[in-house]
Structure formats: C-alpha cells, structure tokens
Write an enzyme that holds these catalytic residues in place. Structure first.
Site, PDB file in Angstrom:
ATOM      1  N   ASP A 103      35.121 -88.277  29.908  1.00 17.43           N
ATOM      2  CA  ASP A 103      36.796 -88.081  30.897  1.00 17.43           C
ATOM      3  C   ASP A 103      36.529 -87.048  31.599  1.00 17.43           C
ATOM      4  OD1 ASP A 103      39.663 -87.721  30.874  1.00 17.43           O
ATOM      5  OD2 ASP A 103      39.716 -89.064  29.438  1.00 17.43           O
ATOM      6  N   ASP A 104      37.521 -86.446  31.601  1.00 23.47           N
ATOM      7  CA  ASP A 104      36.990 -85.868  32.295  1.00 23.47           C
ATOM      8  C   ASP A 104      36.058 -84.306  32.448  1.00 23.47           C
ATOM      9  OD1 ASP A 104      37.899 -84.181  35.342  1.00 23.47           O
ATOM     10  OD2 ASP A 104      40.150 -83.257  33.800  1.00 23.47           O
ATOM     11  N   LYS A 180      38.197 -94.991  33.948  1.00 25.50           N
ATOM     12  CA  LYS A 180      40.118 -93.960  34.217  1.00 25.50           C
ATOM     13  C   LYS A 180      40.003 -93.355  35.478  1.00 25.50           C
ATOM     14  CE  LYS A 180      42.649 -91.004  30.725  1.00 25.50           C
ATOM     15  NZ  LYS A 180      42.100 -90.231  29.857  1.00 25.50           N
ATOM     16  N   ASP A 182      42.779 -91.474  37.413  1.00 24.73           N
ATOM     17  CA  ASP A 182      43.567 -90.339  37.116  1.00 24.73           C
ATOM     18  C   ASP A 182      44.213 -90.376  38.420  1.00 24.73           C
ATOM     19  OD1 ASP A 182      45.293 -88.528  35.362  1.00 24.73           O
ATOM     20  OD2 ASP A 182      43.836 -87.874  34.373  1.00 24.73           O
ATOM     21  N   GLU A 215      48.373 -93.599  36.204  1.00 24.39           N
ATOM     22  CA  GLU A 215      49.849 -92.773  36.276  1.00 24.39           C
ATOM     23  C   GLU A 215      50.288 -92.685  35.767  1.00 24.39           C
ATOM     24  OE1 GLU A 215      52.070 -95.011  36.410  1.00 24.39           O
ATOM     25  OE2 GLU A 215      52.220 -94.889  38.688  1.00 24.39           O
ATOM     26  N   ASP A 218      54.188 -93.447  35.774  1.00 26.94           N
ATOM     27  CA  ASP A 218      55.456 -92.622  37.494  1.00 26.94           C
ATOM     28  C   ASP A 218      56.527 -93.829  37.667  1.00 26.94           C
ATOM     29  OD1 ASP A 218      55.165 -90.086  36.032  1.00 26.94           O
ATOM     30  OD2 ASP A 218      54.274 -89.500  37.495  1.00 26.94           O
ATOM     31  N   ARG A 233      48.533 -97.304  32.095  1.00 28.21           N
ATOM     32  CA  ARG A 233      49.041 -96.006  31.512  1.00 28.21           C
ATOM     33  C   ARG A 233      50.910 -96.045  31.490  1.00 28.21           C
ATOM     34  NH1 ARG A 233      46.526 -91.357  29.862  1.00 28.21           N
ATOM     35  NH2 ARG A 233      48.622 -90.152  29.973  1.00 28.21           N
ATOM     36  N   ASP A 237      50.800 -88.212  28.649  1.00 30.24           N
ATOM     37  CA  ASP A 237      49.967 -88.391  27.755  1.00 30.24           C
ATOM     38  C   ASP A 237      50.250 -87.833  26.455  1.00 30.24           C
ATOM     39  OD1 ASP A 237      48.511 -87.314  29.752  1.00 30.24           O
ATOM     40  OD2 ASP A 237      46.928 -85.946  29.437  1.00 30.24           O
TER      41      ASP A 237
HETATM   42  C1  GLA Z   1      45.440 -86.402  32.360  1.00 25.18           C
HETATM   43  C2  GLA Z   1      45.506 -88.254  31.247  1.00 25.18           C
HETATM   44  C3  GLA Z   1      44.437 -87.415  30.162  1.00 25.18           C
HETATM   45  C4  GLA Z   1      42.700 -86.853  30.452  1.00 25.18           C
HETATM   46  C5  GLA Z   1      43.211 -85.288  31.250  1.00 25.18           C
HETATM   47  C6  GLA Z   1      41.436 -84.635  31.754  1.00 25.18           C
HETATM   48  O1  GLA Z   1      46.105 -85.460  31.547  1.00 25.18           O
HETATM   49  O2  GLA Z   1      46.111 -88.211  31.262  1.00 25.18           O
HETATM   50  O3  GLA Z   1      44.631 -88.880  30.388  1.00 25.18           O
HETATM   51  O4  GLA Z   1      42.378 -87.347  31.411  1.00 25.18           O
HETATM   52  O5  GLA Z   1      44.187 -86.208  33.017  1.00 25.18           O
HETATM   53  O6  GLA Z   1      42.339 -83.782  32.704  1.00 25.18           O
END
Ligand code: GLA
Length: 415
Positions: A103-104, A180, A182, A215, A218, A233, A237
C-alpha cells in the site's frame, strides 16, 4: 347558436383533435427513440467497457494480502517478502490468496531525474522489480499503490496525476500485477474523468494489471466503475471495530446489483486478525465479505497467524461462496434479524443470518423469501460448523443466535 357557428366550432374541434393525435404520435415516437438511443447507449457502454479495460482479470473477487490495515506506513521489503513466504507456508496461497499488495509509502518523496517513481531506498533498497521477482518465484502476484492526485494519501510520495502513462509503464516493467489507485491531493476534477486516464495507460502498458479504484464511494463508482476498473471501493476506510465492519457492509450492499465477474464492489480490506474484535465478530466480518463478493484482502500480520484467525480466513467452504462463478453479490432479504442471501451456481443458495444486536435472537425464515420454490427440499450445510443438517429443510430455516454471532448455510435443492 346558428348552424354556421356550429359548423365552425365542429371544424375547430376536428383541427384540435388532429393536433392532439399528431402530438401523441410524436410523443410516443420520442419515447421509442429514447428507448432506441438508450439501447444504443447501452451497446456503446458495452463497447467502451471492452475498449477501456479488456484485461480479463477479476473473474472472481481478488484474494490476497495488503500492508495497510496492520502496518500503515511502517513497511519495508523484508515485511513484504515475509508476507509472501507466510501466505505459502500457512497454506493460504493454496486456498486462493495470491496477491501480495504494497500500500502507501513505498516510494521516495520525489521522482528521479527522468520523472520516474522510485522505490524508497531506505526501506525498499532492492527495488520493486526485485520484489516482484521474489513474489512471482513463490507463485504469487505483486500489487502496488498510487493515487490519482499529486501525492498519495500519506503525502509521503508522489501520486500519478499527469504521469499516468509513465507510471503504468514503470509498473508493467517492474512486473506489477495489481494497482490500487487512491484519490488524495487531486486537481479537483471528477473521479470519473481522472480514473479512466489510468485505465487507458494500463491498457497501453503491455501487462495485464488488476485495477482497483479507491475513491471511497464518493461519486457512486458502482455506477461507472465497471467500465474503468476491476473493483471499486464503495466506502471510506474501515477500522478494526464491529461498527465499522457493519456500516461498510451496509453501504456496500446498496450497490449489490452492480457487481459482476470482472467488476466488484469493494467495502475495503479485511481486519480479521488485527485484534479489535471477538472471534465471533471476525466470523461475521469474513462471512459478510465472502457473501458480498468483496475482495478478500487480508489486512493482518500474516507472519503471525493465530489458530483462531486461520480458522476464519482459511475456511474453504466460505471462500468457495466468495469465489462462486455465478458472481452474484448478496442482498439483505430481512432486517429484524438480518438475513443476507445470494444465489450460487448449480441452483444453490448462500444464506447468512447475522445477529448484530446485544441480545440473543431466534429466527425462523421462509425459504421462499430466498427464491426457493415452496415445497422444495433442500440440504443445508452449516459452513462454520462444517456439518450438514441431518434433516433436509422444507419451507423454513430456523436458528438461535447469541449476540454478535452469525450462521452461514449453503442450501442445495434435492432433485
Ligand atoms: C486511503 C485509502 C486507504 C489507504 C490509505 C493510505 O485512506 O483509502 O485504504 O490506502 O489511503 O494512505
């Protein structure tokens, strides 16, 4: 009234009537034309779908692991490699968990002199290509993360806005299998405009890459996401609480009709095994995600799995519901004691009864409510007890549930 006036009035009425008839004909023609152009639009969208994202991926909901829910930004290549090792050694990869998704926070804060994204030297010194090679050598697939904005959500690395083609090529060169994408630090334009730019870029990149839109629901991505990505999504979160799980399941259910093989609603990644809920609550969480045809992306530390966690995420019978080829997402058919059902291949049905309340519940439900014809005998397999009920059911299904527990059944008509 004289005869002349009457004659004139008669003519006037005739003219008015003819006008009305012409107008009615025109309006029904307009309706027909509307239908025709809607159909045209439909065909057009089908074409568009094929043009935009003909990657053939996501025939069933993706399964794997993602670093975010447990590790947040605190990741490095050793953790990712160890997660891949753990998926194999635990036997989870054999059950279908194949994606290892970073992820991030995997990248340097700035691009290199050629504008390329670069792996963070301090934490991913071997680079993403080496990591992909490692993950592939285990028979698994590698996922990566970016944002349709100037930065990713952590703001610790650049996003892909304006660099879509370059980044898609980089990901393909590295051997990435899943993206993924964002929605942070954008230019304010709509996701429906920004996300397809990456779709096109991925299609040109020369490697099939599963495309996960993030996203957060939204702009109702279920309504357009199937043309653009493999899943979208539908919620903000998730956190590791029962309330968060239930609210995401509810929000995701609204769009049940839009899920199909190749394009899935995504209520966010799993929290099972992260410690915030009871075993029964995690069973509800996993069952809901499975029956909702949600991606099954583990969000715990798979290097340290407890028996309880393995019992849940390793339940083959529940995974089979999620991966069923019919690909129909469950809907709630009753809400006092909640009942979720989904048709499955082979005229079978999955049924999930959830007691989300603080007190015990007894429920008797009519099989007809699930679309099972009256007087049909069905075998009922309890998917958490791993037992088939001794007597086939006819007409009704009854269950007693403690607070925050569920029952999940596979019903199969006896021919
Ligand atoms: C957003 C996404 C999360 C995750 C974070 C990472 O909030 O919805 O699932 O990927 O960014 O910063």
């Amino acid at each position: 009234m004289g005869t002349r006036t009457e004659g004139l009035l008669g003519k006037l009425i005739c003219v008015l009537l003819s006008c009305l008839m012409v107008m009615a004909a025109a309006s029904s023609r307009a309706t027909i034309m509307g239908k025709v152009s809607n159909t045209k639009f439909h065909h057009h969208s089908e074409r568009l779908r094929r043009n935009l994202l003909a990657n053939g991926l996501g025939k069933s909901p993706p399964m794997g692991w993602n670093s975010w829910n447990h590790f947040w930004c605190d990741i490095n290549e050793d953790i990712v490699k160890a997660a891949a090792d753990a998926l194999v050694s635990s036997g989870l990869s054999k059950l279908g968990y194949e994606y290892v998704n970073i992820d991030d926070c995997w990248g340097e804060q700035v691009r290199d002199e050629n504008g390329n994204l670069q792996a963070k030297n301090a934490t991913f010194p071997s680079g993403i290509k080496a990591l992909a090679d490692y993950v592939h050598s285990k028979g698994l697939k590698l996922g990566i993360y970016s944002s349709a904005g100037y930065y990713t959500c952590s703001k610790q690395m650049p996003g892909s806005l304006g660099y879509e083609e370059q980044d898609a090529k980089t990901f393909a060169l590295w051997g990435v299998d899943y993206l993924k994408y964002d929605n942070c630090y954008t230019d304010g334009s709509k996701p429906m405009d920004r996300y397809p730019i990456m779709t096109r870029a991925l299609m040109k990149a020369g490697r099939p890459i599963y495309y996960s839109l993030c996203e957060w629901g939204d702009m109702h991505p279920a309504l357009w996401g199937f043309q653009v990505g493999n899943s979208w999504r539908t919620t903000g979160d998730i956190t590791d609480t029962f309330e968060s799980v239930m609210s995401r399941a509810d929000a995701n259910e609204v769009y049940a009709d839009y899920a199909r093989p190749g394009g899935w609603n995504d209520p966010d990644m799993l929290e099972v095994g992260n410690g915030g809920m009871t075993k029964d609550e995690y069973i509800i969480h996993f069952s809901l995600w499975a029956i909702s045809k949600a991606p099954l992306l583990l969000g715990c530390d798979v290097r340290n799995l407890t028996k309880d966690t393995m019992d849940i995420i390793g339940n083959k019978e529940v995974i089979a519901i999620n991966q069923d080829p019919l690909g129909v997402q469950a809907k709630k058919v009753r809400t006092d004691v909640e009942i979720w059902t989904a048709p499955l291949s082979g005229y079978r049905f999955a049924v999930l009864i959830v007691n989300r309340d603080q007190w015990p519940a007894n429920v008797t439900t009519h099989l007809e409510d699930f679309g099972i014809p009256p007087k049909t005998s069905v075998t009922a397999r309890d998917l958490w007890e791993h037992k088939t009920l001794e007597t086939p059911l006819v007409g009704n299904l009854s269950a007693n549930l403690d607070p925050h527990t569920c029952k999940m059944y596979l019903l199969q008509p006896i021919s």
